[in-house]
Design a protein around this motif. Sequence first.
Motif, PDB file in Angstrom:
ATOM      1  N   VAL A  39       0.869  -1.178   0.000  1.00 15.59           N
ATOM      2  CA  VAL A  39       0.000   0.000   0.000  1.00 15.59           C
ATOM      3  C   VAL A  39       0.901   1.222   0.000  1.00 15.59           C
ATOM      4  O   VAL A  39       1.722   1.404   0.908  1.00 15.59           O
ATOM      5  CB  VAL A  39      -0.941   0.032   1.216  1.00 15.59           C
ATOM      6  N   ALA A  40       0.789   2.050  -1.037  1.00 16.86           N
ATOM      7  CA  ALA A  40       1.585   3.277  -1.160  1.00 16.86           C
ATOM      8  C   ALA A  40       0.715   4.462  -0.768  1.00 16.86           C
ATOM      9  O   ALA A  40      -0.396   4.619  -1.284  1.00 16.86           O
ATOM     10  CB  ALA A  40       2.104   3.445  -2.576  1.00 16.86           C
ATOM     11  N   ILE A  41       1.218   5.297   0.143  1.00 15.89           N
ATOM     12  CA  ILE A  41       0.450   6.422   0.673  1.00 15.89           C
ATOM     13  C   ILE A  41       1.289   7.685   0.547  1.00 15.89           C
ATOM     14  O   ILE A  41       2.489   7.681   0.841  1.00 15.89           O
ATOM     15  CB  ILE A  41       0.081   6.204   2.160  1.00 15.89           C
ATOM     16  N   THR A  42       0.683   8.773   0.125  1.00 18.87           N
ATOM     17  CA  THR A  42       1.314  10.086   0.190  1.00 18.87           C
ATOM     18  C   THR A  42       0.491  10.956   1.128  1.00 18.87           C
ATOM     19  O   THR A  42      -0.737  10.841   1.188  1.00 18.87           O
ATOM     20  CB  THR A  42       1.410  10.746  -1.194  1.00 18.87           C
ATOM     21  N   THR A  43       1.167  11.843   1.832  1.00 15.87           N
ATOM     22  CA  THR A  43       0.518  12.666   2.843  1.00 15.87           C
ATOM     23  C   THR A  43       0.872  14.130   2.641  1.00 15.87           C
ATOM     24  O   THR A  43       1.745  14.468   1.847  1.00 15.87           O
ATOM     25  CB  THR A  43       0.948  12.234   4.265  1.00 15.87           C
ATOM     26  N   VAL A  44       0.212  14.971   3.400  1.00 16.42           N
ATOM     27  CA  VAL A  44       0.612  16.373   3.449  1.00 16.42           C
ATOM     28  C   VAL A  44       1.913  16.475   4.219  1.00 16.42           C
ATOM     29  O   VAL A  44       2.288  15.554   4.955  1.00 16.42           O
ATOM     30  CB  VAL A  44      -0.483  17.236   4.116  1.00 16.42           C
ATOM     31  N   LEU A  45       2.613  17.581   4.054  1.00 11.07           N
ATOM     32  CA  LEU A  45       3.878  17.772   4.749  1.00 11.07           C
ATOM     33  C   LEU A  45       3.660  17.764   6.258  1.00 11.07           C
ATOM     34  O   LEU A  45       2.831  18.505   6.779  1.00 11.07           O
ATOM     35  CB  LEU A  45       4.519  19.097   4.320  1.00 11.07           C
ATOM     36  N   GLY A  46       4.400  16.909   6.935  1.00 14.22           N
ATOM     37  CA  GLY A  46       4.291  16.808   8.385  1.00 14.22           C
ATOM     38  C   GLY A  46       3.319  15.741   8.855  1.00 14.22           C
ATOM     39  O   GLY A  46       3.221  15.498  10.060  1.00 14.22           O
ATOM     40  N   GLY A  47       2.606  15.083   7.923  1.00 13.04           N
ATOM     41  CA  GLY A  47       1.612  14.103   8.335  1.00 13.04           C
ATOM     42  C   GLY A  47       2.066  12.667   8.250  1.00 13.04           C
ATOM     43  O   GLY A  47       1.331  11.757   8.650  1.00 13.04           O
ATOM     44  N   ALA A  48       3.271  12.412   7.738  1.00 13.18           N
ATOM     45  CA  ALA A  48       3.715  11.042   7.502  1.00 13.18           C
ATOM     46  C   ALA A  48       3.830  10.235   8.795  1.00 13.18           C
ATOM     47  O   ALA A  48       3.449   9.059   8.846  1.00 13.18           O
ATOM     48  CB  ALA A  48       5.052  11.036   6.765  1.00 13.18           C
TER      49      ALA A  48
END
Length: 404
Positions: free
Chosen positions: A230-239
Amino acid sequence: MSRLTWRDLISEAISGIGSRPARTALTIAGIVMGIGTLVTTLGVSATAGNQIAGRFDAATATEVTVHVPRPSDPDTPPAVRWTATDDVARLNGVTAVAAYSRSQEGKDLPVRANAVKDPTRILDRLLPVVGSTPTLLDAARTTMGAGRFFDTGHVERRDRVAVLGAEAAAQLGLTRIDNQPAVLVDGKPYTVIGVLGTVGRADQQVLANAVILPWTAADDGLHLGPVTTVAITTVLGGATLIAEQAPRALAPNDPAGLQVDAPPDPATLRTGVAQDVSGLLLILGLVSLIVGALGIANVTLVTVMERTAEIGLRRALGARRHHIAAQFLLESVVIGLLGGIIGASTGILAVVTISVARQWTPVVDATLTAGSPLVGAVVGLLAGLYPSIRAARMQPVDALRGPG
């Protein structure tokens, strides 16, 4: 009682420094090199650390990957459902999420393409095959080089379509898709509707060399099985937060069974980079500073030897030992102070110049910059101790005889 006021002491020290301007300038240059190197080293390391961390923030700091173990028994229910990505997408801070399964490493499937304009050319390759959700393009930060990516309709209709990675297309000899070429994956035909461009995520480069199918078609024809990644991208600071929440959203019954790859904290990275660079370059600044201190000590000692007659005359006229010591010590301190001021200014100018040339934001430690003149003065004080003590110990009669 003999007295030497501060005004007289400062006047004598300045007179002594100014009497040999060339030698004084060369001595100050040693301290300038030491202080300037220290300020430049620490400033450039802090600037580089900030720049590297900033680039890291904008890219990998927003990428999370969840690895799902393959079930040992085919009849075991999958650890992660294909529809579980919808639960992850609802988490605050997630910008894109995709799930896919791929052929096992070392067991890639045979892929064959027939060139329409050259039927005699048949290319067979063993390539990784991926069955994916239609959101993979955004989650992997991937562009399309040609054609389009499959959508939800293709998944629901279980269409036999395929998207090729750029390297896979090159290996298969497919340079155009407007004629709707087909590839045979393990003997089963799939219509090529697109070719990927650049794969933006470093941890998803396998896609560049893969044949990507809708997960329903891949499961029907090739039995790739349940979700493996599962590949996830987040907002900056949310990882960091998403890395903790994603396993619970994907596998509520066994979140500990999933392996999560999350980026390190950007602040930790910035500190580590700055410390590593500083540690490597700080030695150079310290060596330069020591060389400058030895230069002050040597020049002051030579000055004492050259001015023995003056010292003898002053002692004969009533000057005490601490007056002589204070005069030469103050000369060393003033030289070190001037070197600290000029060195700090040179260091700041060097950091700003390097930063402008590299289009970085300069970072300079205000405490170090403000304390540099004091450091130079202390170095001058320590360097001048022995020469000043030696000058103070001279007897008037011996000093009046001169160095000879």
